[in-house]
Design a protein around this motif. Structure first.
Motif, short mmCIF file in Angstrom:
data_model
loop_
_atom_site.label_atom_id
_atom_site.label_comp_id
_atom_site.label_asym_id
_atom_site.label_seq_id
_atom_site.Cartn_x
_atom_site.Cartn_y
_atom_site.Cartn_z
N ALA A 113 13.42 8.58 -9.57
CA ALA A 113 11.92 8.75 -9.84
C ALA A 113 11.26 7.27 -9.65
CB ALA A 113 11.71 9.20 -11.04
N SER A 114 12.12 6.32 -10.12
CA SER A 114 11.58 5.02 -9.86
C SER A 114 11.45 4.63 -8.41
CB SER A 114 12.34 3.96 -10.61
OG SER A 114 12.43 4.30 -12.15
N ILE A 115 12.31 4.86 -7.73
CA ILE A 115 12.29 4.46 -6.38
C ILE A 115 11.21 5.42 -5.64
CG2 ILE A 115 13.57 4.62 -4.23
CD1 ILE A 115 16.26 4.34 -5.79
N SER A 116 11.26 6.48 -5.94
CA SER A 116 10.27 7.37 -5.30
C SER A 116 8.70 6.62 -5.62
CB SER A 116 10.16 8.62 -6.05
OG SER A 116 9.13 9.59 -5.54
N THR A 117 8.34 6.40 -7.06
CA THR A 117 7.30 5.61 -7.14
C THR A 117 6.93 4.44 -6.42
OG1 THR A 117 7.50 6.67 -9.61
CG2 THR A 117 5.93 4.57 -9.26
N VAL A 118 7.94 3.66 -6.28
CA VAL A 118 7.81 2.35 -5.34
C VAL A 118 7.49 2.60 -4.02
CG1 VAL A 118 8.96 0.23 -4.73
CG2 VAL A 118 9.18 0.92 -7.29
N LEU A 119 8.21 3.49 -3.38
CA LEU A 119 8.22 3.90 -2.00
C LEU A 119 6.60 4.58 -1.64
CD1 LEU A 119 11.40 4.94 -0.98
CD2 LEU A 119 10.55 2.81 -0.62
N THR A 120 6.40 5.49 -2.74
CA THR A 120 5.11 6.13 -2.64
C THR A 120 3.87 4.98 -2.71
OG1 THR A 120 5.85 8.03 -3.75
CG2 THR A 120 3.48 7.86 -3.69
N GLU A 121 3.73 4.22 -3.54
CA GLU A 121 2.87 3.22 -3.62
C GLU A 121 3.06 2.13 -2.56
OE1 GLU A 121 0.44 2.84 -5.67
OE2 GLU A 121 1.34 4.67 -7.01
N LEU A 122 3.91 1.85 -2.00
CA LEU A 122 4.29 1.04 -0.56
C LEU A 122 3.40 1.88 0.65
CD1 LEU A 122 5.01 -1.49 0.75
CD2 LEU A 122 7.31 -0.30 1.10
N LEU A 123 3.72 3.10 0.54
CA LEU A 123 3.16 3.97 1.75
C LEU A 123 1.77 3.78 1.69
CD1 LEU A 123 3.23 6.01 3.94
CD2 LEU A 123 3.20 7.86 2.37
N GLY A 124 0.94 3.98 0.36
CA GLY A 124 -0.34 3.98 0.27
C GLY A 124 -0.88 2.60 0.73
N LEU A 125 -0.38 1.49 0.18
CA LEU A 125 -0.90 0.28 0.69
C LEU A 125 -0.83 0.11 2.16
CD1 LEU A 125 -1.94 -2.45 -0.09
CD2 LEU A 125 0.29 -3.31 -0.35
N MET A 126 0.26 0.50 2.69
CA MET A 126 0.35 0.62 4.26
C MET A 126 -0.71 0.95 4.91
SD MET A 126 4.50 0.62 4.51
CE MET A 126 4.62 0.87 6.23
N LEU A 127 -1.11 2.38 4.42
CA LEU A 127 -2.04 3.11 5.03
C LEU A 127 -3.58 2.39 4.80
CD1 LEU A 127 -0.86 6.58 4.11
CD2 LEU A 127 -0.65 5.63 6.41
N MET A 128 -3.51 1.91 3.75
CA MET A 128 -4.98 1.40 3.35
C MET A 128 -5.14 0.22 4.42
SD MET A 128 -5.60 1.50 -0.63
CE MET A 128 -5.30 2.88 -1.60
N THR A 129 -4.03 -0.71 4.50
CA THR A 129 -4.30 -1.84 5.40
C THR A 129 -4.40 -1.50 6.66
OG1 THR A 129 -2.32 -2.94 3.83
CG2 THR A 129 -2.89 -4.02 5.75
N TYR A 130 -3.97 -0.54 7.18
CA TYR A 130 -4.22 0.07 8.39
C TYR A 130 -5.55 0.42 8.53
CZ TYR A 130 -4.05 3.53 12.51
OH TYR A 130 -4.51 4.01 13.63
N TYR A 131 -6.27 1.13 7.77
CA TYR A 131 -7.48 1.59 8.02
C TYR A 131 -8.52 0.26 7.71
CZ TYR A 131 -6.53 6.72 7.62
OH TYR A 131 -6.23 7.86 7.62
N ILE A 132 -8.13 -0.66 6.93
CA ILE A 132 -8.98 -1.81 6.71
C ILE A 132 -8.80 -2.66 8.18
CG2 ILE A 132 -9.10 -3.95 5.54
CD1 ILE A 132 -8.49 -2.46 2.94
N SER A 133 -7.60 -2.83 8.53
CA SER A 133 -7.56 -3.59 9.92
C SER A 133 -8.51 -2.92 11.08
CB SER A 133 -5.97 -3.65 10.29
OG SER A 133 -5.60 -2.50 10.51
N LYS A 134 -8.47 -1.61 10.88
CA LYS A 134 -9.44 -0.75 11.93
C LYS A 134 -10.87 -1.04 11.60
CE LYS A 134 -8.18 2.52 14.28
NZ LYS A 134 -7.63 4.12 14.60
#
Length: 231
Positions: free
Chosen positions: A210-231
């Motif tokens: 569950a801990s690993i899942s939480t970390v990977l989920t938040e990492l995915l969210g930050l990566m997607l946000m960074t992608y949209y911001i860069s665009k």
């Protein structure tokens, strides 16, 4: 009762400030304005609902698959992480007016975002390092020997601190830029991703999964946000 009392006091104070500094509120129904507000607010509402879902899915699935004892150990670490999230919440709320004011001034907006990005990252890094190194002492001091199994979960969950600190800032930038639909899409992707990860990881690794899942989920969210911001 305390929540209710505090909310009433807060409401009275806000109305008083509004009357003194801005205007006297009047109450009338404007259907067209209500429709506009509901349309604009819907992505925010949906995002909050999805956040609630994927922030609690891990505990529910952990309870069903591993048992309530694991939920207690997991939530002991999770609550410590949750308490630390007040830092980016307060900071991003304080700079929100400046970001909104400079919405159309891309240079100023970029400056606010980049300086805040560096500030929040530099603040989150020592919190991450100290908590990771002294996780066992923190758990024993806060909860006692009965919660020794929580140490492993805390050492994994603490990785979300730098990630979420930056995610709060990035989410605010997208919202003030009238890109709240992107935020909603990201949160929806996070919710689906989190549920799928929990389904595979919790049966095998229990609260560490569950801990690993939480970390990977938040990492995915930050990566997607960074992608949209860069665009």
């Amino acid at each position: 009762m305390m929540y209710l009392i505090v909310a009433i006091v807060n409401l009275i104070y806000c109305i008083h400030i509004m009357r003194v500094k801005f205007m006297k509120p009047t109450f009338k129904l404007d259907i067209s304005l209500c429709k506009y507000f509901i349309k604009e607010a819907f992505p925010f509402v949906l995002s909050e609902l999805l956040v609630i879902i994927y922030f609690n899915t891990d505990s529910i699935m952990l309870s069903m698959i591993s048992g309530n004892e694991y939920v207690g150990w997991y939530n002991a670490s999770y609550n410590l992480i949750f308490a630390l999230l007040s830092i980016p919440t307060i900071y991003t709320a304080s700079i929100l007016p400046s970001m909104s004011k400079n919405f159309k001034n891309i240079n100023n907006l970029r400056l606010i975002y980049e300086s805040s990005f560096k500030f929040l990252f530099s603040m989150s890094l020592p919190i991450f390092i100290i908590t990771f190194i002294f996780a066992d002492q923190i758990i024993l001091m806060m909860y006692g020997n009965e919660y020794i199994p929580s140490i492993g979960a805390l050492k994994i969950l603490i990785f979300v601190i730098p990630i979420i600190f930056l995610s709060y800032l990035s989410g605010n930038l997208l919202s003030v830029s009238n890109k709240q639909k992107y935020v909603c899409n990201i949160v929806m992707a996070n919710a689906i991703f989190n549920i799928v990860l929990n389904f595979f990881l919790i049966p095998k690794f229990h609260m560490l999964g569950a801990s690993i899942s939480t970390v990977l989920t938040e990492l995915l969210g930050l990566m997607l946000m960074t992608y949209y911001i860069s665009k």
